[in-house]
Design an enzyme around this catalytic site. Structure first.
Site, PDB file in Angstrom:
ATOM      1  N   TRP A   1      -4.221  -6.541   9.270  1.00 24.69           N
ATOM      2  CA  TRP A   1      -5.586  -6.885   8.825  1.00 24.69           C
ATOM      3  C   TRP A   1      -5.674  -7.039   7.302  1.00 24.69           C
ATOM      4  CZ3 TRP A   1      -9.755  -3.238   7.006  1.00 24.69           C
ATOM      5  CH2 TRP A   1     -11.007  -3.876   6.921  1.00 24.69           C
TER       6      TRP A   1
ATOM      7  N   TYR B   1      -8.030 -11.712  12.891  1.00 26.78           N
ATOM      8  CA  TYR B   1      -7.400 -11.508  11.583  1.00 26.78           C
ATOM      9  C   TYR B   1      -6.958 -12.856  10.999  1.00 26.78           C
ATOM     10  CZ  TYR B   1      -7.255  -6.497  12.818  1.00 26.78           C
ATOM     11  OH  TYR B   1      -7.579  -5.209  13.188  1.00 26.78           O
TER      12      TYR B   1
ATOM     13  N   SER C   1     -12.009  -0.756  21.169  1.00 24.06           N
ATOM     14  CA  SER C   1     -12.033  -0.396  19.752  1.00 24.06           C
ATOM     15  C   SER C   1     -13.488  -0.215  19.335  1.00 24.06           C
ATOM     16  CB  SER C   1     -11.369  -1.488  18.905  1.00 24.06           C
ATOM     17  OG  SER C   1     -11.404  -1.116  17.546  1.00 24.06           O
TER      18      SER C   1
ATOM     19  N   GLN D   1      -9.280   2.361  19.769  1.00 23.67           N
ATOM     20  CA  GLN D   1      -8.848   2.193  18.376  1.00 23.67           C
ATOM     21  C   GLN D   1     -10.029   2.441  17.436  1.00 23.67           C
ATOM     22  OE1 GLN D   1      -6.992  -1.177  15.469  1.00 23.67           O
ATOM     23  NE2 GLN D   1      -5.903  -0.844  17.360  1.00 23.67           N
TER      24      GLN D   1
ATOM     25  N   TRP E   1      -7.447   3.556  12.778  1.00 18.39           N
ATOM     26  CA  TRP E   1      -7.359   2.563  11.691  1.00 18.39           C
ATOM     27  C   TRP E   1      -7.908   3.077  10.359  1.00 18.39           C
ATOM     28  CZ3 TRP E   1     -12.030   0.370   9.819  1.00 18.39           C
ATOM     29  CH2 TRP E   1     -13.135   0.340  10.668  1.00 18.39           C
TER      30      TRP E   1
ATOM     31  N   LEU F   1      -6.529   5.258   4.904  1.00 17.59           N
ATOM     32  CA  LEU F   1      -6.828   5.427   3.472  1.00 17.59           C
ATOM     33  C   LEU F   1      -8.215   4.892   3.131  1.00 17.59           C
ATOM     34  CD1 LEU F   1      -3.402   4.316   1.906  1.00 17.59           C
ATOM     35  CD2 LEU F   1      -4.220   6.632   2.402  1.00 17.59           C
TER      36      LEU F   1
ATOM     37  N   LYS G   1      -6.940   4.842  -6.131  1.00 17.90           N
ATOM     38  CA  LYS G   1      -6.813   3.670  -7.007  1.00 17.90           C
ATOM     39  C   LYS G   1      -8.139   3.141  -7.547  1.00 17.90           C
ATOM     40  CE  LYS G   1      -5.249   0.061  -4.739  1.00 17.90           C
ATOM     41  NZ  LYS G   1      -4.345  -0.530  -3.744  1.00 17.90           N
TER      42      LYS G   1
ATOM     43  N   ARG H   1      -6.900  -5.821  -2.127  1.00 17.27           N
ATOM     44  CA  ARG H   1      -7.797  -6.158  -1.027  1.00 17.27           C
ATOM     45  C   ARG H   1      -9.242  -6.393  -1.463  1.00 17.27           C
ATOM     46  NH1 ARG H   1      -7.931  -2.476   4.299  1.00 17.27           N
ATOM     47  NH2 ARG H   1      -5.829  -3.320   4.347  1.00 17.27           N
TER      48      ARG H   1
ATOM     49  N   GLU I   1       6.005   4.603   0.419  1.00 16.79           N
ATOM     50  CA  GLU I   1       5.312   5.812  -0.056  1.00 16.79           C
ATOM     51  C   GLU I   1       4.532   6.455   1.106  1.00 16.79           C
ATOM     52  OE1 GLU I   1       3.254   5.853  -3.926  1.00 16.79           O
ATOM     53  OE2 GLU I   1       1.459   6.464  -2.815  1.00 16.79           O
TER      54      GLU I   1
HETATM   55  P1  NDP Z   1      -5.655   1.628   4.977  1.00 16.37           P
HETATM   56  O1  NDP Z   1      -6.951   2.323   4.956  1.00 16.37           O
HETATM   57  O2  NDP Z   1      -4.433   2.486   4.884  1.00 16.37           O
HETATM   58  O3  NDP Z   1      -5.664   0.545   3.807  1.00 16.37           O
HETATM   59  C1  NDP Z   1      -4.507  -0.194   3.524  1.00 16.37           C
HETATM   60  C2  NDP Z   1      -4.630  -0.822   2.142  1.00 16.37           C
HETATM   61  O4  NDP Z   1      -4.710   0.213   1.142  1.00 16.37           O
HETATM   62  C3  NDP Z   1      -3.404  -1.635   1.781  1.00 16.37           C
HETATM   63  O5  NDP Z   1      -3.452  -2.930   2.293  1.00 16.37           O
HETATM   64  C4  NDP Z   1      -3.423  -1.553   0.274  1.00 16.37           C
HETATM   65  O6  NDP Z   1      -4.403  -2.454  -0.236  1.00 16.37           O
HETATM   66  C5  NDP Z   1      -3.879  -0.114   0.036  1.00 16.37           C
HETATM   67  N1  NDP Z   1      -2.744   0.849   0.025  1.00 16.37           N
HETATM   68  C6  NDP Z   1      -1.926   1.187   1.058  1.00 16.37           C
HETATM   69  N2  NDP Z   1      -1.036   2.110   0.660  1.00 16.37           N
HETATM   70  C7  NDP Z   1      -1.281   2.383  -0.620  1.00 16.37           C
HETATM   71  C8  NDP Z   1      -0.682   3.250  -1.565  1.00 16.37           C
HETATM   72  N3  NDP Z   1       0.353   4.033  -1.227  1.00 16.37           N
HETATM   73  N4  NDP Z   1      -1.199   3.286  -2.819  1.00 16.37           N
HETATM   74  C9  NDP Z   1      -2.240   2.498  -3.175  1.00 16.37           C
HETATM   75  N5  NDP Z   1      -2.852   1.631  -2.322  1.00 16.37           N
HETATM   76  C10 NDP Z   1      -2.379   1.581  -1.050  1.00 16.37           C
HETATM   77  O7  NDP Z   1      -5.470   0.808   6.329  1.00 16.37           O
HETATM   78  P2  NDP Z   1      -6.167  -0.570   6.806  1.00 16.37           P
HETATM   79  O8  NDP Z   1      -7.590  -0.589   6.448  1.00 16.37           O
HETATM   80  O9  NDP Z   1      -5.300  -1.690   6.389  1.00 16.37           O
HETATM   81  O10 NDP Z   1      -6.057  -0.402   8.386  1.00 16.37           O
HETATM   82  C11 NDP Z   1      -4.771  -0.351   8.990  1.00 16.37           C
HETATM   83  C12 NDP Z   1      -4.743  -1.245  10.213  1.00 16.37           C
HETATM   84  O11 NDP Z   1      -5.711  -0.789  11.156  1.00 16.37           O
HETATM   85  C13 NDP Z   1      -5.112  -2.720   9.983  1.00 16.37           C
HETATM   86  O12 NDP Z   1      -4.060  -3.485   9.482  1.00 16.37           O
HETATM   87  C14 NDP Z   1      -5.469  -3.134  11.397  1.00 16.37           C
HETATM   88  O13 NDP Z   1      -4.304  -3.376  12.141  1.00 16.37           O
HETATM   89  C15 NDP Z   1      -6.178  -1.888  11.924  1.00 16.37           C
HETATM   90  N6  NDP Z   1      -7.652  -2.022  11.788  1.00 16.37           N
HETATM   91  C16 NDP Z   1      -8.382  -2.076  12.940  1.00 16.37           C
HETATM   92  C17 NDP Z   1      -9.743  -2.222  12.901  1.00 16.37           C
HETATM   93  C18 NDP Z   1     -10.513  -2.278  14.182  1.00 16.37           C
HETATM   94  O14 NDP Z   1     -11.701  -2.594  14.168  1.00 16.37           O
HETATM   95  N7  NDP Z   1      -9.879  -2.007  15.303  1.00 16.37           N
HETATM   96  C19 NDP Z   1     -10.488  -2.335  11.624  1.00 16.37           C
HETATM   97  C20 NDP Z   1      -9.633  -2.226  10.467  1.00 16.37           C
HETATM   98  C21 NDP Z   1      -8.279  -2.060  10.561  1.00 16.37           C
HETATM   99  P3  NDP Z   1      -4.243  -3.231  -1.654  1.00 16.37           P
HETATM  100  O15 NDP Z   1      -3.596  -4.514  -1.351  1.00 16.37           O
HETATM  101  O16 NDP Z   1      -5.646  -3.377  -2.137  1.00 16.37           O
HETATM  102  O17 NDP Z   1      -3.386  -2.372  -2.555  1.00 16.37           O
END
Ligand code: NDP
Length: 325
Positions: free
Chosen positions: A21, A54, A155, A181, A210, A213, A221, A231, A299
């Site tokens: 996503w 997505y 979900s 989910q 999901w 972070l 950050k 993002r 990390e």
């Molecule tokens: P997170 O909350 O973990 O956010 C991930 C984002 O945080 C990264 O893309 C990056 O963004 C930043 N990040 C990750 N690691 C670090 C780090 N170590 N240090 C600093 N910044 C970091 O998870 P997502 O929101 O991406 O959700 C994970 C998955 O869950 C999605 O990919 C999707 O598959 C699923 N999902 C499902 C939903 C649903 O409705 N079912 C809704 C949302 C997500 P940046 O590029 O800004 O650094």
């Protein structure tokens, strides 16, 4: 890597998984996507999460191409898709929601984009008030019987609707939902910890959670504002900025700052610590990670080690720091 059962099913998912996503088909190019999937796979991640919505399907196309290019063995990894939102650029009323038609069409389209014969997990991305739940359950059952879907789930469905779907399925000997989910992180706990609590033992419900972070907020950050990269800086991400930072009464920035301060006192990086906090909940089958660089992903994988390092008083301290008080 640690592997956990998906609820009461026999499927063993990696405790940390990886989702596309906001990154695949948008924020990162194909080369970076390939590196991310390769790094995830090399560290034992066996579940890759996607959805029809997505990047209007492009995320699934990239994921499918990359997995094929890396020649991952089909019997070693799991992929998901989700149906409900359709593609933003497709105005046809048949191509959204949870009608039998869209559930089936979206499955076929996801199979093509992901370049697979079956989806391991297939989710109803949100509840659809315009379709009887019985119709959706029957459509999912059809796909399971045809071998196009192995496990289906929901979900962000309310507890009562999941229970209704499961009851209908069991009464009529249809495939019942296996997993949900939901969002789960230190700033968003209620649904997983309270609302769904009866369902874990009653239905054997698994969870793939999901935004561990909160879209990066819990990495610390954004302590000094939204960055020009990443993002939240994407041109069409205003809605997400509002969601991540929240309304003033939610105090999300302040709560994240307090959490980051405790992480610093412990001498830990906040991102893997926040993910470890999710992992220590035994009702979580897999925490879906997001990352836009392989360095972030590596990390975050440190969370597996941190779960073992700390015990309950430390997790409580982090919860108190992140609470809305
Ligand atoms: P997170 O909350 O973990 O956010 C991930 C984002 O945080 C990264 O893309 C990056 O963004 C930043 N990040 C990750 N690691 C670090 C780090 N170590 N240090 C600093 N910044 C970091 O998870 P997502 O929101 O991406 O959700 C994970 C998955 O869950 C999605 O990919 C999707 O598959 C699923 N999902 C499902 C939903 C649903 O409705 N079912 C809704 C949302 C997500 P940046 O590029 O800004 O650094």
């Amino acid at each position: 890597m640690q592997y956990r059962r998906l609820g009461a099913s026999g499927l063993q998912l990696s405790a940390l998984s990886f989702g596309a996503w906001m990154t695949f088909g948008r924020q990162v190019g194909r080369g970076q996507a390939r590196e991310l999937v390769a790094a995830a796979w090399d560290h034992g991640i066996n579940f890759f999460d996607n959805a029809e919505a997505y990047a209007n399907g492009e995320a699934e196309r990239v994921m499918g191409d990359v997995i094929a290019d890396l020649r991952l063995p089909r019997d070693g990894y799991c992929v998901s898709s989700k149906v409900f939102f359709g593609a933003a650029e497709d105005p046809r009323p048949t191509q959204r929601g949870l009608s039998r038609k869209h559930v089936v069409d979206a499955c076929h389209a996801a199979l093509k984009r992901l370049r697979v014969d079956y989806l391991d997990l297939y989710y109803c991305h949100r509840p659809d008030p315009d379709t009887p739940v019985e119709e959706t359950v029957a459509a999912m059952d059809l796909l399971v019987r045809q071998g196009k879907v192995l496990y289906w789930g929901t979900s962000e469905w309310p507890e009562a609707l999941i229970r209704e779907a499961a009851k209908f399925a069991r009464t009529h000997h249809l495939a019942a939902p296996t997993m949900e989910q939901p969002q789960y992180n230190l700033l968003h706990r209620e649904r997983v910890e309270l609302e769904y609590a009866p369902l874990y033992s009653e239905l054997g419900l698994g969870t793939t959670t999901w935004s561990p972070l909160a879209s990066g907020l819990l990495s610390g950050k954004y302590a000094d504002g939204i960055h020009r990269e990443g993002r939240l800086a994407q041109p069409d991400a205003g809605w997400l900025q509002r969601l991540v930072v929240g309304h003033s009464e939610e105090r999300r920035l302040e709560r994240a700052r307090r959490f980051v301060a405790v992480a610093a006192e412990l001498g830990e990086k906040p991102a893997p610590l926040a993910i470890a906090w999710c992992l220590r909940n035994p009702h979580v089958s897999s925490v879906i990670l997001g990352a836009s660089t392989p360095a972030q992903l590596r990390e975050n994988l440190g969370a597996l080690e941190l779960v073992r390092r700390y015990d309950e008083p430390v997790w409580r301290r982090l919860e108190v720091a992140a609470a809305n008080v």
